[in-house]
Design a protein around this motif. Sequence first.
Motif: not given
Length: 71
Positions: A31-45, A50-60
């Motif tokens: 993660v770099v400055s400016g990253d969000t789960l949404y833009n990481i999702s768009k750029r990674s597909g 799924k990102l939250k599940e893979l990384n055991d995240l309960s928030s954004n």
Amino acid sequence: MDQFYKLVEKHYNGTNETDNEETISGDTHKVVSGDTLYNISKRSGVSVDKLKELNDLSSNDLTVGQELKLK
């Protein structure tokens, strides 16, 4: 100093880091400055859910330097 010049150039050109559209590939993303789960999702597909599940995240909430699993 190079990073400072790049930030000034982005600002001067009317862009910022959150507009970064570079595709993310690989098994992880740091993660770099400016990253969000949404833009990481768009750029990674990988969906936000799924990102939250893979990384055991309960928030954004993300932290700069955090290593996210993409697979």
